[in-house]
Design a protein around this motif. Structure first.
Motif, PDB file in Angstrom:
ATOM      1  N   ILE A   1     -70.256  -3.852 -39.883  1.00  0.00           N
ATOM      2  CA  ILE A   1     -70.189  -2.827 -38.844  1.00  0.00           C
ATOM      3  C   ILE A   1     -71.410  -1.930 -38.935  1.00  0.00           C
ATOM      4  CG2 ILE A   1     -68.924  -0.803 -38.043  1.00  0.00           C
ATOM      5  CD1 ILE A   1     -66.357  -2.186 -38.875  1.00  0.00           C
TER       6      ILE A   1
ATOM      7  N   THR B   1     -72.252  -7.386 -29.845  1.00  0.00           N
ATOM      8  CA  THR B   1     -70.885  -6.952 -30.110  1.00  0.00           C
ATOM      9  C   THR B   1     -69.946  -8.139 -30.234  1.00  0.00           C
ATOM     10  OG1 THR B   1     -71.347  -5.017 -28.765  1.00  0.00           O
ATOM     11  CG2 THR B   1     -69.050  -5.450 -29.276  1.00  0.00           C
TER      12      THR B   1
ATOM     13  N   LYS C   1     -61.015   1.135 -38.758  1.00  0.00           N
ATOM     14  CA  LYS C   1     -59.593   1.440 -38.770  1.00  0.00           C
ATOM     15  C   LYS C   1     -58.804   0.432 -37.940  1.00  0.00           C
ATOM     16  CE  LYS C   1     -60.402   5.463 -36.882  1.00  0.00           C
ATOM     17  NZ  LYS C   1     -61.798   5.253 -36.465  1.00  0.00           N
TER      18      LYS C   1
ATOM     19  N   VAL D   1     -68.825  -0.503 -28.228  1.00  0.00           N
ATOM     20  CA  VAL D   1     -69.139  -1.582 -29.171  1.00  0.00           C
ATOM     21  C   VAL D   1     -67.961  -1.686 -30.147  1.00  0.00           C
ATOM     22  CG1 VAL D   1     -70.717  -2.284 -31.006  1.00  0.00           C
ATOM     23  CG2 VAL D   1     -71.590  -1.226 -28.932  1.00  0.00           C
ATOM     24  N   VAL D   2     -67.095  -2.668 -29.913  1.00  0.00           N
ATOM     25  CA  VAL D   2     -65.790  -2.670 -30.580  1.00  0.00           C
ATOM     26  C   VAL D   2     -65.844  -2.410 -32.084  1.00  0.00           C
ATOM     27  CG1 VAL D   2     -63.698  -3.999 -30.976  1.00  0.00           C
ATOM     28  CG2 VAL D   2     -64.848  -4.116 -28.790  1.00  0.00           C
ATOM     29  N   PRO D   3     -66.618  -3.163 -32.852  1.00  0.00           N
ATOM     30  CA  PRO D   3     -66.574  -2.906 -34.294  1.00  0.00           C
ATOM     31  C   PRO D   3     -67.030  -1.499 -34.648  1.00  0.00           C
ATOM     32  CG  PRO D   3     -67.573  -5.015 -33.832  1.00  0.00           C
ATOM     33  CD  PRO D   3     -67.472  -4.315 -32.526  1.00  0.00           C
ATOM     34  N   PHE D   4     -68.032  -0.988 -33.937  1.00  0.00           N
ATOM     35  CA  PHE D   4     -68.476   0.379 -34.156  1.00  0.00           C
ATOM     36  C   PHE D   4     -67.320   1.335 -33.861  1.00  0.00           C
ATOM     37  CE2 PHE D   4     -72.560   3.141 -33.371  1.00  0.00           C
ATOM     38  CZ  PHE D   4     -72.264   3.865 -34.515  1.00  0.00           C
ATOM     39  N   ASP D   5     -66.593   1.028 -32.790  1.00  0.00           N
ATOM     40  CA  ASP D   5     -65.468   1.887 -32.425  1.00  0.00           C
ATOM     41  C   ASP D   5     -64.385   1.891 -33.491  1.00  0.00           C
ATOM     42  OD1 ASP D   5     -64.082   3.499 -30.221  1.00  0.00           O
ATOM     43  OD2 ASP D   5     -62.597   1.966 -30.662  1.00  0.00           O
ATOM     44  N   TRP D   6     -64.262   0.788 -34.227  1.00  0.00           N
ATOM     45  CA  TRP D   6     -63.266   0.778 -35.300  1.00  0.00           C
ATOM     46  C   TRP D   6     -63.556   1.882 -36.311  1.00  0.00           C
ATOM     47  CZ3 TRP D   6     -63.572  -5.241 -35.825  1.00  0.00           C
ATOM     48  CH2 TRP D   6     -62.790  -5.828 -34.817  1.00  0.00           C
ATOM     49  N   GLN D   7     -64.827   2.251 -36.415  1.00  0.00           N
ATOM     50  CA  GLN D   7     -65.159   3.384 -37.273  1.00  0.00           C
ATOM     51  C   GLN D   7     -65.082   4.716 -36.532  1.00  0.00           C
ATOM     52  OE1 GLN D   7     -65.325   3.285 -40.356  1.00  0.00           O
ATOM     53  NE2 GLN D   7     -66.542   1.624 -41.197  1.00  0.00           N
ATOM     54  N   LEU D   8     -65.403   4.705 -35.252  1.00  0.00           N
ATOM     55  CA  LEU D   8     -65.555   5.983 -34.557  1.00  0.00           C
ATOM     56  C   LEU D   8     -64.292   6.466 -33.886  1.00  0.00           C
ATOM     57  CD1 LEU D   8     -69.016   5.324 -32.877  1.00  0.00           C
ATOM     58  CD2 LEU D   8     -68.522   6.539 -34.991  1.00  0.00           C
TER      59      LEU D   8
END
Ligand code: HEA
Ligand code: HEA
Ligand code: CUA
Ligand SMILES: [Cu+2]
Lengths: 343, 558, 196
Positions: free
Chosen positions: A44, A112, A189, B385-392
């Protein structure tokens, strides 16, 4: 100004954590997503840096254009009564600023999609440690079916070494409302939702303690639903498992406290190995003293804090689902004397 | 003032009578201009209240382990702040602009259904009052009242009777629902007005862009708001009739609510931003002294945004564990919106390019909006950006993103609009000097507060927490964030002073202070009740340009 | 530039759509969105009830109801045609027929619900089927009821002579609403009774 200050702090914490630490646990408290220690978090980070670079570039170009336009075409004294040439549009220019963003978007999208694909893992691999994570208001339950261990709030996982890869695979469930499992340095998360089973995985070579917390608003004490993940070397992890599996030593001197505990409503909500207590509403108290914190991170696990907690949990964690048990001081002392023997 | 028998009443009595008469007039008015002003002023009052709530939130978060405000009050403040800002500030203020300006811009004497319009306003106001009654109703005022505490998107099953006993969640449902009926009525009215009441010559292709964007906005409200009402009805059924729409114990799905909410919620954010774009599209050309660059593609981009925005909702749900293909699809659709939005930004730039930009207050706000919105949009793309969103996701980064769009996009344009049309509505100019203080202090405060917030997010600070431990890298950042609010509040005070002062002492505006081109500037300031003595006839998109430049009218080039 | 013609292009004949029709179209649009959510919920929960009664055991295709409701769309069209011709008498009879057909639908739904509640023990809190079924069908029936009230009012006005041929435009707009209620029924029928 805010941006600068923020950047400064970000860099400072980054530098503080940069030196590699092997073997010994590190106790850094900052969960900076740009300091990943686990495979998914690192992927990520890489993607994030790419996206940040592209977006930063766009900002510099577009912001620069705006600034330039403002300076260059600002009305000067004497312009009040003259109108500039009236231009209504230009298909070529408009096509250009449609197509260029389209291209950028396609690039971003492909990057992505690739990372989504890489990170998706629906079934646990053969070698993985599997843990079931159950979200409760407002604490975490961790079940290790493989070892028959149930613990709370502090997740212990083994490090994965090149010659013995051992990812950790989490099944996420909730018994009440929606929560979210988030330890930034280990992985992104994933929500923990009732009547649904989500998954999350991590794989790290870096022993240490990593902080995280519930990231989906779940009511009053959402702020105190902290997560502590301990990554151990394989040997340390094996030792931890053995300790957790071992039956509690029956310490004779605290028999009074144990009896009181078993006669009090505690057992409706809590389990404790070696007693009749088998409640599941609250965290299991077996091997309580192997935890560093209580109340999902509201306080350190010291005898004094335990006393304060049992006397009046509502003051330490307002709204907590454990009632004030209305015990006399000597009863609290007896129970705590017993609890501190749960190693 | 004379009494019935012809004798002159004492002055005091006259004043009292005239106050009640005036109040009665305002309360029963069906005039679109008065309703517009009512909408805007009620919205501003709600803004001040919600801003004070935000200040309390920031005071609590300024220091680690602060115990100024307990968890219950904090959660209520957070929920009520967000809900108010979205439903009782953003929407009504722009409905106010639409109300006031649409008929004037299309050369009509009123909206299509004036009475429905008044009805819509009062529904909105009473919805808002009902919502705020939750602070004092029920067990209110002891401690924290029964104000809702489930967050502005009220995720199930937190809202089920088991986890949300009492009536707090019902206030959330009903307050919004009542206001929602009003908004639907108003949107219907806008669409009907724009399609059926244009003055001769004003074809769809000759409407001011403001009107175009309000048209698209009207459609969006119509298709997006009733889904929320429907979902809220389901929730009411769950809460009062024991049905199981979102009851996870009975096999119901918690995720279904999320889908329903965001099917509304995402278009909603464009419902909020399109009118802001509408204001920018009027202000930019006038103050650059050029026609809008690429009118047709602006219209196309607006419609495009409208359509795409209906198909991106699940980007708020990237962390619920949807499957890879679903996430991938919603990444694509979400990013696609960057293209039409970018077109708008570039077309405004194209309008300014080669112009003679007059940096008066309205234009200053629009320029600041351009900067902030580019930042806001780019953080939006990062979230997509899905994986980035997993953090944000659900971190302060998201809070920063949406305050950048909502303040840098929405509020800035509300200010631009107020500075631009205040002279039309009141006949007085707002003070430029106070305006500049307002601008610089608020803009500085805004960037200090919300610029900083991005970094808490990147350092793992979740949103909606009422307190946090020291030593996690958030302390200093939070303090800075909170300090910025003081600047914002001072900026707002300058604005309030400016409005009140200018209402009494402001320079006279005259009919057309900005040398503008759309029809509202062809009538007096303030306009008479019937708007236009004679219904105008237009030939181009800039009827007043044609009037002012008879030798070089616009209709030759369109 | 100076060579271009100095007179503006004369605006062509200026006609705009009627605001009543546009308003009704908007209402229908927004109501469709409302129903779409209930329909989505029903589709989502098909076969997910944890306890009986299940849809395939208790729901029967409401054939008569459907025939009545759909034919009312025909009678209302014919009624309007008559009104345009000025045949107020024919109009009133056809309009009455529309109302009666609608009424039959409501009664039929009432009987169906009676059976479901007292024979099959299905209520809104029984299971997911009850939840989505009663809400969706109930909201549709509520719209039929509202439509019937408006249709009856119209009939009353026409019979009393307060409204007539001159109001054909408005009555036509009202008929759109009725057609919409019918159209929704077709969708409801499909998702509730056909796809089980
Ligand atoms: C006015 C309101 C508004 C607007 C306009 C936007 C605009 C956008 N938003 Fe935002 N958003 C919100 C209000 C808004 N948002 C709110 C309130 C939330 C949080 C809700 C909550 O959880 O409480 C949210 C949350 C949110 C999320 C979910 C985050 C999460 O909870 O995990 C995402 C994810 O994709 C997102 C994305 C976007 C994108 C891609 C845009 C795009 O439309 C932006 C497009 C603009 C640009 C990109 C800039 C200009 C373009 C150019 C200069 C061209 C060149 C650029 C490129 C080629 C990239 N937003
Ligand atoms: C239009 C939308 C809008 C606007 C303008 C704002 C404005 C502000 N918001 Fe808000 N905010 C939201 C929409 C908005 N917000 C939403 C949707 C949420 C999500 C809620 C949720 O999670 O459910 C949110 C959440 C939110 C949070 C996160 C809470 C949490 O997650 O725990 C925070 C925290 O800092 C915050 C802060 C602020 C601040 C400091 C302002 C400032 O800009 C406010 C500035 C205004 C003032 C400072 C008031 C000035 C008053 C005076 C000068 C006094 C005069 C008074 C009288 C005369 C009576 N907001
Ligand atoms: Cu659990 Cu927030
Ligand atoms: Cu969105």
């Amino acid at each position: 100004m805010g941006l600068l200050a923020g950047a400064a702090v970000l860099c400072a914490t980054g530098v503080a954590m940069a030196e590699p630490t092997t073997g010994r646990p590190v106790f850094d408290q900052v969960s900076n997503m740009f300091q990943p220690v686990s495979v998914p978090a690192a992927k990520i980070r890489d993607l994030a840096l790419l996206v940040l670079a592209i977006c930063g570039g766009i900002f510099v170009v577009v912001g620069g254009l705006i600034a330039y336009t403002l300076i260059r075409f600002r009305a000067r004294p004497g312009d009040e009564h003259r109108e500039p040439p009236q231009v209504y549009g230009s298909s070529n220019i408009e096509a250009a600023w449609t197509i260029v963003p389209v291209i950028i978007v396609v690039v971003l999208f492909l990057a992505t999609a690739r990372t989504i694909n890489e990170l998706e893992l629906k079934e646990p691999p053969e070698s993985a440690l599997q843990v079931t994570v159950v979200g409760h208001r407002w604490w975490w339950e961790f079940q290790y079916p493989e070892y028959g261990i149930v613990t709370a709030n502090e997740l212990h996982v083994p490090a994965s070494t090149p010659d013995a890869p051992r990812p950790t695979f989490l099944w996420l469930e909730s018994v009440d409302v929606a929560h979210s499992f988030w330890v930034p340095r280990l992985a992104g998360k994933t929500d923990v939702i009732p009547n649904r089973r989500n998954t999350l995985w991590l794989e790290t070579a870096q022993p240490g303690l990593y902080l995280g917390q519930c990231a989906e608003y779940c009511g009053t004490q959402h702020a105190h639903m902290l997560l502590r993940v301990y990554v151990h070397t394989p040997e340390d992890f094996a030792r931890w498992v053995e300790e957790q599996k071992a039956p509690e030593a029956e310490v004779a001197s605290v028999a009074a406290g144990r009896d009181l505990f078993q006669r009090t409503a505690c057992i409706n909500c809590h389990a404790a190995s070696g007693t009749v207590a088998d409640g599941t509403f609250g965290p299991s108290l077996s091997h309580l003293m192997s935890r560093e914190t209580i109340g999902a991170g509201v306080a350190m696990n010291t005898p004094d804090n335990l006393r304060a907690w049992i006397r009046d949990p509502q003051t330490m964690k307002p709204g907590v689902r454990m009632p004030d048990m209305k015990l006399a001081d000597h009863e609290v002392d007896a129970i705590v004397d017993y609890l501190v023997t749960l190693r | 003032m004379t009494a019935i028998d012809g004798s002159v009443l004492p002055a005091e009595a006259a004043a009292r009578t005239s106050f009640w008469i005036r109040a009665h007039e305002w309360a029963t008015t069906v005039d679109h201009k008065r309703l517009g002003l009512l909408y805007i002023s009620s919205g501003l009052v709600f803004f001040l209240i919600a801003g004070l709530e935000a200040s309390a939130i920031r005071a609590q978060l300024a220091f680690a382990n602060n115990d100024l405000i307990g968890p219950n009050t904090f959660n209520r403040l957070m929920t009520v702040h967000g809900t108010t800002m979205v439903f009782f500030v953003g929407m009504p203020i722009f409905f106010g602009f639409g109300n006031y300006l649409i008929p004037l811009m299309i050369g009509a004497r009123d909206l299509a259904f004036p009475r429905l319009n008044a009805f819509g306003y009062w529904l909105f106001l009473f919805g808002g009052l009902l919502f705020y009654f939750s602070w004092i109703g029920g067990d209110g005022l002891y401690g924290t009242g029964t104000a809702p505490d489930v967050g502005w998107f009220a995720y199930s099953p937190l809202t089920s009777p088991a986890f949300s006993p009492g009536n707090s969640t019902d206030y959330w449902i009903l307050g919004i629902m009542v206001a929602g009926f009003g908004s639907t009525a108003t949107a219907l009215n806008f669409v009907a007005t724009i399609l059926c009441m244009r003055c001769p010559g004003m074809t769809l292709g000759k409407m001011p862009l403001f009107v175009w964007m309000m048209l698209v906005n009207g459609f969006l409200v119509l298709v997006a708001l009733t889904p929320l009402t429907a979902a809220q009805v389901m929730l009411l059924f769950d809460r009062f009739l024991d049905s199981h729409f979102f009851d996870t114990q009975a096999g119901g799905s918690a995720v279904l609510w999320q889908h329903f909410f965001w099917v509304f919620g995402h278009p909603e954010v464009y419902i909020l931003i399109l009118p802001a774009f509408a204001v920018a599209s009027e202000v930019t050309p006038v103050f650059s002294r050029k026609p809008i660059f690429g009118y047709e593609i602006m219209v196309a981009a607006t419609t495009g945004i409208g359509f795409i925005s209906l198909g991106v909702w699940a980007h708020h749900m990237f962390t619920v564990g949807l499957s890879g293909p679903v996430n991938t699809f919603f990444t694509a659709s979400t990013m696609a919106i960057a293209v039409p939005t970018g077109i708008k930004i570039f077309n405004w730039l194209g309008t300014m390019w080669g112009g003679r930009i007059r940096l008066r207050m309205p234009m200053l706000w629009v320029c600041a909006f351009l900067f902030e919105f580019v930042i806001a949009g780019l953080t939006g793309v990062m979230l997509a950006v899905v994986p980035f969103d997993w953090q944000l996701s659900d971190s302060y980064f998201v809070v920063a993103h949406f305050h950048f769009v909502l303040i840098g996009g929405l509020l800035y344009n509300i200010f631009a609009g107020i500075y631009y049309w205040f002279p039309k509505a009141t006949g007085k100019m707002l003070s430029e000097r106070l305006g500049r203080w307002h601008f610089w202090v608020f803009v500085a405060g805004f960037n200090v507060t919300f610029g900083t917030m991005h970094f808490q997010g990147l350092l793992g600070m979740p949103r909606r927490i009422y307190t946090y431990d020291p030593g996690r890298g958030w302390d200093l950042l939070n303090l800075i964030t909170s300090l910025g609010v003081i600047l914002q509040a001072i900026g707002i005070l300058f604005f309030l002073v400016n409005v009140l002062w200018s209402l009494r002492r402001g320079e006279d505006a005259g009919q057309d202070p900005w040398d503008a081109w759309t029809l509202e500037w062809s009538t007096t300031s303030p306009p008479p009740a019937y708007n236009f003595e004679k219904i105008p006839v237009v030939q181009s998109r800039r009827p007043l340009w044609d009037l002012k430049h008879p030798n070089d009218p616009d209709w030759r080039y369109e | 530039m100076t060579t271009a013609s100095a007179t503006p292009p004369a605006p062509a004949e200026w006609t705009l759509p009627s605001r009543g029709r546009v308003g009704m179209a908007c209402l229908i649009l927004t109501e469709s969105a409302f129903f779409a959510i209930f329909i989505a919920a029903h589709l989502f929960y098909i076969g997910k009830s944890l306890n009986p009664p299940y849809a395939r055991d208790v729901l029967e295709l409401p054939v008569l109801n459907t025939i009545c409701l759909l034919s009312s769309s025909i009678t209302i069209t014919l009624a309007l045609r008559a009104l345009r011709r000025g045949a107020v008498g024919t109009f009133s009879w056809l309009w009455l027929a529309t109302i009666l057909l609608g009424l039959e639908f409501l009664i039929g739904t009432g009987l169906e619900w009676y059976g479901l509640i007292y024979r099959d023990g299905l209520t809104i809190d029984t299971n997911l089927l009850g939840t989505t079924f009663y809400s969706l069908v109930g909201f549709h029936a509520a719209h039929v009821t509202l439509g019937l009230l408006m249709l009856s009012g119209t009939l009353l006005f026409v019979v009393l002579g307060w409204a007539g041929e001159r109001d054909v435009e408005r009555i036509d707009v009202l008929s759109w609403y009725w057609h919409f209620v019918d159209a929704i029924w077709v969708v409801v029928l499909t998702v509730v009774y056909v796809i089980v």
